[in-house]
Design an enzyme around this catalytic site. Sequence first.
Site, PDB file in Angstrom:
ATOM      1  N   CYS A  66       0.814  -1.119   0.036  1.00  0.00           N
ATOM      2  CA  CYS A  66       0.145  -0.023  -0.103  1.00  0.00           C
ATOM      3  C   CYS A  66       0.998   1.172   0.052  1.00  0.00           C
ATOM      4  CB  CYS A  66      -0.811   0.075   1.133  1.00  0.00           C
ATOM      5  SG  CYS A  66      -0.486  -0.002   2.615  1.00  0.00           S
ATOM      6  N   HIS A 104      -2.933   1.340   6.846  1.00  0.00           N
ATOM      7  CA  HIS A 104      -3.261   1.535   5.402  1.00  0.00           C
ATOM      8  C   HIS A 104      -3.014   2.770   4.615  1.00  0.00           C
ATOM      9  CE1 HIS A 104      -4.677   0.480   1.495  1.00  0.00           C
ATOM     10  NE2 HIS A 104      -5.712   1.318   1.562  1.00  0.00           N
ATOM     11  N   ASP A 155      -7.700   5.516  -3.663  1.00  0.00           N
ATOM     12  CA  ASP A 155      -6.529   4.581  -3.094  1.00  0.00           C
ATOM     13  C   ASP A 155      -6.332   3.639  -4.167  1.00  0.00           C
ATOM     14  OD1 ASP A 155      -5.603   2.492  -1.509  1.00  0.00           O
ATOM     15  OD2 ASP A 155      -7.201   2.313  -0.287  1.00  0.00           O
TER      16      ASP A 155
END
Length: 758
Positions: free
Chosen positions: A333, A396, A419
């Site tokens: 991530c 995250h 994202d």
Amino acid sequence: MSLHSGSILVAPCHKMEPIEVVRTEFYIKDNAKDHHTEDYDLVKADPPTAIFRRGAAFYMAIMFNREYDAEADVVRVRFGFVKKKKKKILKKKKKKRENFERGGGGRGVFKKGGPNPNVIRGTRAVLTLSPKLKHKLSSFPEDPYQWGIVLTRTDGNSIVVQIRIPANAQVGIWNASIQTNVYQHRDKRHDFKIPDDVYVIFNPWSPDDGVYMENEEERQEYILNETGKIWCGTFKEPKGKHWIFGQFDDIALPAAVFLLEKSGLQPSDRGSPVLIARAISAVINAMDDGGLLEGRWDGNYADGTSPFAWTGTAAILDEYLRSEGTPVKYGQCWVYSAATVTICRALGIPCRSTTNYVSAHDTNRTLTVDKYFDLSGNKIENGPEGDCNDSCWNFHVWNDVWMARPDLPPGYGGWQIIDATPQEQSERVMRCGPASVAAVKKGEVGYLYDTPFVFSEVNADVVHFKEDEESDWGFSRMNVNKYHVGRQILTKKLGPTDDIGDSDMLDVTLVYKNRENTEEERLAVYNAVRGVPRAQALYELPREENEDVFLDLIDIESVPFGESFNVVVKIHNKAQEERTINAILSASSVYYTGKAATDIKKSKGRFKINPGQKDTLQLVVDPEDYLDKLVDHGLIKIYAIATVGETKQTWSEEDDFTLKKPELTLSAPEECKVGEPCEVTFGFNNPLDIPLVDCVYTVQGPGLHKAKSIKFRDVEPKEQVSLSQTFIAKRIGERRIVVSFTSKQIQDLNASTRIKIL
């Protein structure tokens, strides 16, 4: 018959030959200062490439084969948005990267493809200098969303014009040409194709652009800052990872345009920051479209590069383009987020990397994270039906992009969450956002895009279910934790990066959610629940209130690598009668995504506790229990589950922490000179009684050193490691250098320092 004006003989217009263009000049480096693009390597190259921001004007000179006649000559400057396909981006010569052919936007790099430019679609513009329009050439149109041209100077065979790009122009590569003829006579004309293409990018300095950002300090950080930090670790011990975004690298902007082509976003939609940001969130990952990065989370990176080894984005883009668009292995991530920062800032979209600690991954749109345990206290992965993959990531990392939201009601512009990490499909593609941060905070989950998913990431409730033979559906609810998710949300503070500590950390939790345990926070949750039918049943579940035994799992802040730790539960029987407690304590290694890896140690027992008595349960975990069971990040999850026999009270808690890594020290001279060797040294102490294997270190710095990953020998137990690397600086100014060391046992030791280049 001739016409006389004083002593000058002038030919009738219909007998004149059309003026011909000999060459043009974009004044690239001069215009770049006004457009805030002077830092791009493509602008500094020889020859330079034009990079202009929409909503701003640039100067252009045109040289003709004769003197320009404003009463007779018609000059049309034409711009067309070019949908291009990659032909050959990068060349290697003597192990050094060459510049793109004509700076990445010129002849030979791309070939034309896709639909023809069209004025109606906004992908074509024709700007005319004509005697008929002479009265209009002194100023631009009032509408900032129209192209404009002003004749600023004539000088013999040359003219200088100023051209304004609309504030909503398509972002990407434009080509230009010039057509000339004599006024009212188009039977004869000449066409001249300007050989060099022009990059047009977003303009946060223009109030008419959808990405306008008023604060100059924020523009410096979110557009112009080439380096920064990405926050990893845990909410108890956040750790900033140094990263070189390198949005001005000669490879960044061509790569950004190529990725937009890969995304399939139509040229007519490339004026919208909302749609471009959504396209970027899809194409940074490679799940659907052969995008930039392939993800991997199982620790097996032998056929690629470990996510921990990257220190900057340029090396990723370099590998991607050299392989002609083959996804780069591997990312997680924070790598996806860092690459997104680079691409967005290169295109002119204000962007930052943001980390959510204890980030919920709600797979079934219930706004909850559901965890199931069997009678023995073992977590049932994927739930009893095999269809519940909810999890909580220890952390995250996503991105916030700044833009107006004309598609939403007033008040929902500003920061928007996108994202690029592939988690769930959105409209059948792995992407997420842009979701308005204001909408997420209010629980307005009906607004585009993907707001329910993002709301869950920061504000889901965690629900524990335990196998129950007396329940109609086989499980009963043990516990609801309203405050476990979204424990802290961090980004980098405006201004200088802290090379040694983490004083540059900015807590933005209250931007995304109301303070926990407040009426506003619960109202936002209930507001979201009203918009998600599947969530409503879970929030109406009955709860057994007969709780007279108090249990508390003691948090573990952090444990240094190689040391023991204790799992401790405090118990207090507040009842007037004896109570029988059945308890289970366990520790396991987990991936940072929340997925279980390996059980480390477990203990269970049954005992009685007297009225009013306090007691302690404890599970001791030694290094030999966990060292060979760790996975990436060294994260450990602990669960504590208990039931009270007499009252059927159930209780469960969970906690997680990361093993603390040794410090990587870095030293370098305060100053060095362009073209001269400069040495940096770095090192650390192996705290373990076992060797470190699969060791790699990386050194990188913009204007100093291209990213270079070097394999290193095994590190012996308790060894003090010392390394050095020499580089030659190529650009003056204050530069940052980043060093990273990773191994199979301990990943992502990193450090950064600044060097003044003379």
